[in-house]
Design a protein around this motif. Sequence first.
Motif, short mmCIF file in Angstrom:
data_model
loop_
_atom_site.label_atom_id
_atom_site.label_comp_id
_atom_site.label_asym_id
_atom_site.label_seq_id
_atom_site.Cartn_x
_atom_site.Cartn_y
_atom_site.Cartn_z
N SER A 91 -5.12 -6.01 7.34
CA SER A 91 -5.85 -6.42 6.15
C SER A 91 -7.28 -6.86 6.47
O SER A 91 -7.55 -7.43 7.54
N LYS A 92 -8.18 -6.62 5.54
CA LYS A 92 -9.56 -7.10 5.69
C LYS A 92 -9.62 -8.62 5.74
O LYS A 92 -10.60 -9.19 6.21
N LYS A 93 -8.57 -9.28 5.25
CA LYS A 93 -8.56 -10.75 5.22
C LYS A 93 -7.83 -11.36 6.42
O LYS A 93 -7.63 -12.58 6.47
N ALA A 153 -1.78 -4.94 1.45
CA ALA A 153 -2.82 -3.94 1.22
C ALA A 153 -2.27 -2.76 0.41
O ALA A 153 -1.55 -2.95 -0.57
N THR A 177 -4.58 5.70 6.62
CA THR A 177 -5.42 4.58 7.04
C THR A 177 -5.79 4.64 8.52
O THR A 177 -6.75 4.02 8.96
N HIS A 182 -9.21 4.50 10.42
CA HIS A 182 -10.06 3.34 10.10
C HIS A 182 -9.51 2.05 10.70
O HIS A 182 -10.11 0.98 10.52
N THR A 183 -8.39 2.15 11.41
CA THR A 183 -7.81 0.94 11.99
C THR A 183 -7.14 1.25 13.33
O THR A 183 -6.11 0.66 13.68
N ARG A 226 -6.55 -1.80 15.74
CA ARG A 226 -5.48 -2.71 15.31
C ARG A 226 -4.10 -2.09 15.53
O ARG A 226 -3.17 -2.76 15.98
N ASN A 285 -7.77 -4.58 -0.03
CA ASN A 285 -7.67 -5.23 1.28
C ASN A 285 -7.45 -4.21 2.40
O ASN A 285 -7.47 -4.57 3.58
N ASN A 286 -7.20 -2.95 2.04
CA ASN A 286 -6.92 -1.91 3.04
C ASN A 286 -8.18 -1.60 3.85
O ASN A 286 -9.29 -1.66 3.33
N PRO A 287 -8.03 -1.27 5.13
CA PRO A 287 -9.21 -0.93 5.95
C PRO A 287 -10.06 0.18 5.34
O PRO A 287 -11.28 0.20 5.51
#
Length: 392
Positions: free
Chosen positions: A198-200, A253, A285, A288-289, A292, A361-363
């Motif tokens: 999550s971006k958060k 997300a 996704t 982009h991640t 992670r 909130n998704n990358p």
Amino acid sequence: MPSRVIYGKGAFQEVGKQTKILGKKALIISDPIMEKVGIVEDCECLFQTANILYSKYLGVDTEPTDIHVKDAMKVCSDEGCDVIVAIGGGSCIDTAKAVAVLMTNGGTVADYFGTQKKFEKKPLPLIAAPTTAGTGSEVTKVTVITDTKTDVKMMIASSELLPEVAIVDPNLTLTCPRNVTAATGIDALSHAIEAFISKKAHPVTDTLALSAIEKIMLYLRRAYNDGQDMEARDKLALGSMLAGAAFSNASVALVHGMSRPIGALFHVPHGISNAMLLPVVLEFTKDHTLERLAVIGRQIIPESKDKTTKELADCVIHEIKKLCLELNIPNMKTYGLDQKRFKRVLSKMAHDAISSGSPANNPVVPTHEEIINLYEMCYDYNFNVELNMSTQ
């Protein structure tokens, strides 16, 4: 987190003591299954031993609705209850959260969804005792209630929704059937993965999420194959709680944003709809991640030290597909979703997913059309074929 978390085998024996601290008359909110397997009766016996007055609302279904909330509030009001004890899966706990806060703030769940209206008064004290290792609702500030007029799952997040006490006793999950163990386990895994990407996300939620992912990936198969495996049940209950704490603070997300409309419109249990979506959404996704996902890979794949970041990300998604296959997770077609109706409501589902806020909130944040495409990919997604392709 709740003010008190009581964890471990036998923790449920504390329910009488904790209830007596918080009020004079309890409302037990649960469902017919918990009554049938005897867990509600166990609670009643503990209340009787502690000389606690109580009433019951046992009408919660697999997906909590505004009707369940309204009916439970009437019992609470008519019986003069001043403390609520939720026993069951996320549906029971989410219903109880809504009841607790509306009893003191008034109105309906819809009044607080998608508006600036806030809860201004403290809720009735709530004790949450989960009987599945999945939603983590016992440690979250979130409730999700279906509006029966609009077929929208209303997600509301507020600190007033946090239970006062969480009693997490792995013994309560021993009655959980295999299919529910699988669905709720994947739900918890989705919570943890989405909290981590999550971006958060932040360092504290990362620690919680990674620990949850490791436990769920290691023990979910065992609990599925042997429901009486106490070590597996114990680790899954802990993993679910950690995942709940992670996403309550870092948010979920895209998977959860897309999952809620499936539950609202087709009444698919939340954990299963998450599992139907998780591999496809992670593929969408992935680029982009990568970093992670690679961190997750290093956590769950011990022999991964020589792999590249991209290889690790691919391995993580492969392992999740493999897990879903072994847990007999169905796709939407196999589950029985009518294809013609599914196509008719695709645009509404994409709109409702975006409106929930979770996809933001998704990358990588998808467009309306991209979400429609993802739904279509998931409809007849074949885990077995995808696994064979990824190993060639």
